[in-house]
Design an enzyme around this catalytic site. Structure first.
Site, short mmCIF file in Angstrom:
data_model
loop_
_atom_site.label_atom_id
_atom_site.label_comp_id
_atom_site.label_asym_id
_atom_site.label_seq_id
_atom_site.Cartn_x
_atom_site.Cartn_y
_atom_site.Cartn_z
CG HIS A 1 15.38 -17.81 91.85
ND1 HIS A 1 16.03 -18.74 91.08
CD2 HIS A 1 15.80 -18.00 93.12
CE1 HIS A 1 16.81 -19.48 91.86
NE2 HIS A 1 16.69 -19.04 93.10
CE1 TYR B 1 12.42 -18.88 84.52
CE2 TYR B 1 11.89 -19.81 82.37
CZ TYR B 1 12.21 -19.98 83.70
OH TYR B 1 12.33 -21.24 84.22
#
Length: 147
Positions: A101, A24
């Site tokens: 995302h 991430y």
């Protein structure tokens, strides 16, 4: 005056920068918020930026966006793969919905490759880390005809 773009982030995104940074990234959610606000400002827009770990709160904010937003950017996180209730709320919107995302769900585990949110999204931006949010802001701005 143009309504703001609402940006919603789902569960565990409050842990950005510390949770699995190899997937991430190292940017925190505050970093992402600042980048979104700066990108929107360049296009003459403002942003309402929110995060919750609770499905009901996200649904409440989606419903609020019906009258308070010009577009919605949503990173549903894990709820994208599980929440029909969130999908149903998104289907009530008459504004652009950009699914966002940080990672590329199609390149991850099988269970992450399907997202209910996509069924209600105008478009999807994924796989560019924190820049996915900025690209989603840019897409939303283009769809609402901002400068």
């Amino acid at each position: 005056m143009v309504k703001p773009i609402h940006v919603l982030s789902g569960p565990n995104l409050n842990l950005l920068g510390t949770r699995e940074p190899e997937i991430y990234g190292k940017d925190t959610l505050d970093d992402v918020r600042a980048r979104c606000k700066a990108r929107a400002a360049v296009r003459g827009l403002s942003v309402v930026f929110r995060q919750s770990n609770h499905e009901g709160a996200l649904i409440d904010w989606v419903q609020e966006a019906r009258t308070e937003a010009c577009a919605l950017v949503i990173n549903p996180a894990g709820y994208g793969h599980t929440s029909i209730a969130l999908l149903d709320a998104l289907k009530t919107l008459n504004i652009p919905v950009i699914e966002c995302h940080l990672s590329n769900p199609a390149a991850r585990e099988d269970f992450r490759r399907h997202t209910y949110v996509s069924l209600a999204a105008t478009g999807i931006v994924s796989g560019f880390g924190a820049a996915s949010y900025e690209l989603a802001i840019e897409a939303a701005a283009g769809l609402v005809g901002a400068n």
